[in-house]
Design a protein around this motif. Sequence first.
Motif, PDB file in Angstrom:
ATOM      1  N   TRP A 226       0.848  -1.192   0.000  1.00  0.00           N
ATOM      2  CA  TRP A 226       0.000   0.000   0.000  1.00  0.00           C
ATOM      3  C   TRP A 226       0.881   1.238   0.000  1.00  0.00           C
ATOM      4  O   TRP A 226       2.098   1.154   0.173  1.00  0.00           O
ATOM      5  CB  TRP A 226      -0.989  -0.006   1.153  1.00  0.00           C
ATOM      6  N   VAL A 228       1.066   5.795   0.669  1.00  0.00           N
ATOM      7  CA  VAL A 228       0.507   7.064   1.119  1.00  0.00           C
ATOM      8  C   VAL A 228       1.351   8.168   0.488  1.00  0.00           C
ATOM      9  O   VAL A 228       2.555   8.024   0.333  1.00  0.00           O
ATOM     10  CB  VAL A 228       0.516   7.160   2.667  1.00  0.00           C
ATOM     11  N   ASP A 235       2.681  11.259   9.733  1.00  0.00           N
ATOM     12  CA  ASP A 235       1.488  10.650   9.146  1.00  0.00           C
ATOM     13  C   ASP A 235       1.842   9.438   8.299  1.00  0.00           C
ATOM     14  O   ASP A 235       1.080   8.463   8.240  1.00  0.00           O
ATOM     15  CB  ASP A 235       0.730  11.674   8.303  1.00  0.00           C
ATOM     16  N   ALA A 236       2.984   9.481   7.641  1.00  0.00           N
ATOM     17  CA  ALA A 236       3.404   8.340   6.833  1.00  0.00           C
ATOM     18  C   ALA A 236       3.639   7.111   7.705  1.00  0.00           C
ATOM     19  O   ALA A 236       3.210   6.000   7.366  1.00  0.00           O
ATOM     20  CB  ALA A 236       4.670   8.687   6.055  1.00  0.00           C
ATOM     21  N   ARG A 238       2.336   6.597  10.676  1.00  0.00           N
ATOM     22  CA  ARG A 238       1.033   6.162  11.194  1.00  0.00           C
ATOM     23  C   ARG A 238       0.314   5.308  10.140  1.00  0.00           C
ATOM     24  O   ARG A 238      -0.321   4.303  10.475  1.00  0.00           O
ATOM     25  CB  ARG A 238       0.190   7.367  11.588  1.00  0.00           C
ATOM     26  N   ASN A 239       0.413   5.720   8.872  1.00  0.00           N
ATOM     27  CA  ASN A 239      -0.201   4.946   7.799  1.00  0.00           C
ATOM     28  C   ASN A 239       0.412   3.550   7.698  1.00  0.00           C
ATOM     29  O   ASN A 239      -0.310   2.551   7.544  1.00  0.00           O
ATOM     30  CB  ASN A 239      -0.038   5.703   6.479  1.00  0.00           C
ATOM     31  N   ARG A 242      -0.724   1.573  10.917  1.00  0.00           N
ATOM     32  CA  ARG A 242      -2.149   1.242  10.901  1.00  0.00           C
ATOM     33  C   ARG A 242      -2.475   0.206   9.841  1.00  0.00           C
ATOM     34  O   ARG A 242      -3.332  -0.665  10.051  1.00  0.00           O
ATOM     35  CB  ARG A 242      -2.969   2.510  10.688  1.00  0.00           C
ATOM     36  N   GLY A 243      -1.811   0.283   8.690  1.00  0.00           N
ATOM     37  CA  GLY A 243      -2.011  -0.734   7.669  1.00  0.00           C
ATOM     38  C   GLY A 243      -1.563  -2.098   8.160  1.00  0.00           C
ATOM     39  O   GLY A 243      -2.230  -3.115   7.930  1.00  0.00           O
ATOM     40  N   PRO A 254      -5.251  -2.390   3.892  1.00  0.00           N
ATOM     41  CA  PRO A 254      -5.404  -0.960   3.629  1.00  0.00           C
ATOM     42  C   PRO A 254      -5.600  -0.661   2.159  1.00  0.00           C
ATOM     43  O   PRO A 254      -5.133  -1.393   1.288  1.00  0.00           O
ATOM     44  CB  PRO A 254      -4.092  -0.360   4.157  1.00  0.00           C
ATOM     45  N   THR A 256      -4.887   1.225  -1.270  1.00  0.00           N
ATOM     46  CA  THR A 256      -3.646   1.712  -1.874  1.00  0.00           C
ATOM     47  C   THR A 256      -3.882   3.044  -2.573  1.00  0.00           C
ATOM     48  O   THR A 256      -5.023   3.415  -2.834  1.00  0.00           O
ATOM     49  CB  THR A 256      -3.132   0.692  -2.908  1.00  0.00           C
TER      50      THR A 256
END
Length: 256
Positions: A226, A228, A235-236, A238-239, A242-243, A254, A256
Amino acid sequence: MAAAVLAVVFAFPVAAADIDRADLYRAQSVTSGTGEENRAWGLAPCLEEVLVKVSGDPRLIGDPRVEEMSRHAADYATDIGYRDLLNNRPPHDEQGTHDRPQYITADFDPDKIDALLASLGHKPWPLPRPAIVALLDIKPMKGDDFTLVRDGGGELATNMRVALAAAALRAGLPLELPKAQDVVLADVTQTMGGDVLLAGTLAWRQEALGWVGDWRLAFKGKEYRWQVRGVSFDDAFRNAVRGTLQILSGNGQPET
């Protein structure tokens, strides 16, 4: 200085032994005072974090049903504590004692949280959780490319380690970075005793107006991918985390 202070709190490795059941039902946020309105504002993201962390499903972030529950977050809390962000320095200018920035930490009742999750069609993802090794190549706007390792590497690497460790703790995931000498090994995950390899590249791209993260997760013989784009490195990460949480907990994969 701020990164150095935070690094003490969010340090690697985030080991499985560092995450117990109580941690899953505890969260922290920042609020601008200790009054009732500020408390409600600070507890809302805490409840959302706990619901995501316990269930393993980041799709609950921003869910209107969760937003409604978060308005009543205090009803599900068993303990609420504050810590002054300014380390008890005297108020300055016209700042009142009730307007100072505070860390708010909340412990939530596990039975009540589990009931909320059941009403959302979810259930807790139990402990222990798989140990993750993160092998991440960084391509910054300036300077040489590098692999994010457990220590060293300058200010950017330090700040990135803090951000990644914070994301892992807030997701309830054990996560470890390799030591510099382990990066060249063919099987980093096995060498470090991990269960899962999260690999990827985080690159600054001017055309995206931010960082672009391309992530790969190898788990049970399958590879997931995936991406971001155009975000901060916080934030990257966290992405990425979280994925990983979503996949490992069995809540799909997640977008893509």
